[in-house]
Design an enzyme around this catalytic site. Sequence first.
Site, mmCIF file in Angstrom:
data_model
loop_
_atom_site.group_PDB
_atom_site.id
_atom_site.type_symbol
_atom_site.label_atom_id
_atom_site.label_comp_id
_atom_site.label_asym_id
_atom_site.label_seq_id
_atom_site.Cartn_x
_atom_site.Cartn_y
_atom_site.Cartn_z
ATOM 1 C CG HIS A 102 23.967 4.793 41.626
ATOM 2 N ND1 HIS A 102 23.052 4.694 40.419
ATOM 3 C CD2 HIS A 102 24.276 3.346 41.910
ATOM 4 C CE1 HIS A 102 22.616 3.326 40.245
ATOM 5 N NE2 HIS A 102 23.415 2.460 41.045
ATOM 6 C CD GLU A 130 22.064 7.509 37.801
ATOM 7 O OE1 GLU A 130 21.162 7.708 37.035
ATOM 8 O OE2 GLU A 130 21.870 6.641 38.953
ATOM 9 C CG ASN A 148 18.481 1.969 38.265
ATOM 10 O OD1 ASN A 148 19.105 1.290 37.694
ATOM 11 N ND2 ASN A 148 18.596 1.587 39.748
#
Length: 594
Positions: free
Chosen positions: A449, A461, A499
Amino acid sequence: MDRPSLSTVAVVGLGTMGTGIVEVLTRAGREVIGVDVSDEAARHAVRALEATTARAVAREKMTERERTDVLARFRTFSDLRAVAEAGLVIEVVPEDYALKHAVIRALDDIVRPTAVVATGTNALSVTRLAADSAHPERVVGLHFFNPAPAMRLVEVVSSVLTAPDAVEAVTELVHELGKEPIRAGDRPGFVADGLLFGYLNQAAAMYEARYATREDIDAAMRLGAGLPMGPLELLDLIGVDTARTVLEAMYAESHDRLHAPAPILGQLSRAGLTGRKAGRGFYTYDAPGSATTVPDALTPAADAGQGTAREVRAVGVAGSGTMASGIAEVFAKAGYAVTLVARSREKAERAAARIAASLDRSVRKGRLSQEDRDAVLARVTPADTLEALAEVDLAVEAVAEDLAVKQELFGTLDRVCKPGAVLATTTSSLPVVACARATGRPQDVVGMHFFNPAPAMKLVEVVRTVLTGDDAHATVRAVCARVRKHPVDCGDRAGFIVNALLFPYLNNAVKMLEEHYATLDDIDAAMKLGGGYPMGPFELLDVVGLDVSLAIEQVLYSEFREPGLAPAPLLEHLVAAGCLGRKSGRGFREYARR
């Protein structure tokens, strides 16, 4: 009450915060009376003021005469009765109701009726402290942020008992001190800490669940969200015991499980591992009060990774949007041969042109030579068929955030990519294992990510599923090192690290707004000035896109089924109305159409 004169201010409690407030007041020309039951604390406050003003003189930000005047304006005492002449008394004793109550009640018989009494609490009830005073109308909250000389925000907190004159007087003083006052009602945490501590609590719970290491959680939020400190670092700075006290007060009022202190906060507090001040908290420090961490039993070893990385020479990127072209640019800059695949030749060429434009901007800014620009672009080959990825060693998908679309793509990658190729998804919210199951080689599938804009953001990530092989995981980490990105490891669950911590905080900001507790502008200012955030929550929501934000919050709520994670109705209503943020011209704010 009559408007008081605040030319003389008393500060009760000369710890770190009290000493910082003393510096702010004396440098702004106020006569300051410092009171502490500890003679050593008083001497330390004097020495601290001497040291900071000496540094200011050395840096030519203050003259020697000005320094002499500042030092002369500060007097210390051990007897509370010394504050009798003050027009404002600010108590910043430890965050204990009985102690604060005793100070405020004692002041009833010491200061004149027109004096304002301010509590520096950020968790206890200002209303309750005021109600127990003989003059509740003069009691306000005055919440400075640490370190007080540097932090611009001050929350001015009034209760239903507070007289308007008292609020106006301290608000005017805050302006004169060069600070930004934000008015807030009386509830635990007020504005900034009310949003900050829920986020810190979730980070502690994430660490306690062993979802990610303390180092990876902190690095993720610094590099992925642009925060000045990671959440566990910040908990150690604030004090683990202090954070737990604030959260207890917040939970008592909200009954939101997200505010219920993570058990690890209680465990650390009871063990005396309260953070920097104790020399150990989430991290270990070289001495109590030091900011320098030292390795301990929990520090990851440099060779802690498992598996042997596969050789990667050629990379494929599937997608034609901003993220796909940004990722392709990152790989090409690092020397990889990159095949950029889109659904049509036109889209592929357009994505390559976007890379060229980005490189041209770097040339104009002197960050890249023309020769290097040409060499990077020469490594990018646009294509309109996934068959072009047959010989890549790493295939990265960056297509629409739609599980069915990604699964179909991974099925095709499984067919066309050579055996041993690592297949990576850039999803930010979908289950990586669902993409892996669409292939016959789930051991080769991993999450990678990137953050937008990929060329600038340092974080990746790295998400391994229960089926990901050690060598595939090691390969992606090695690639991250080569492209000069910082990898953080996390498991395959909604939101990963960034997130999962960022969007509940944004959602809580929306709830705070819809409850009319504070204005949009005050909330944004509070988090920028009091929390050091690069953007306020509503600025960030409008940049990310309200529809994107809502989708991520829905995924988090669906995965964890925590009531506190349910998207705020105001966010849902704005998305339904087509107010999506900057891209639509209107979100929480309105924007000029381009």
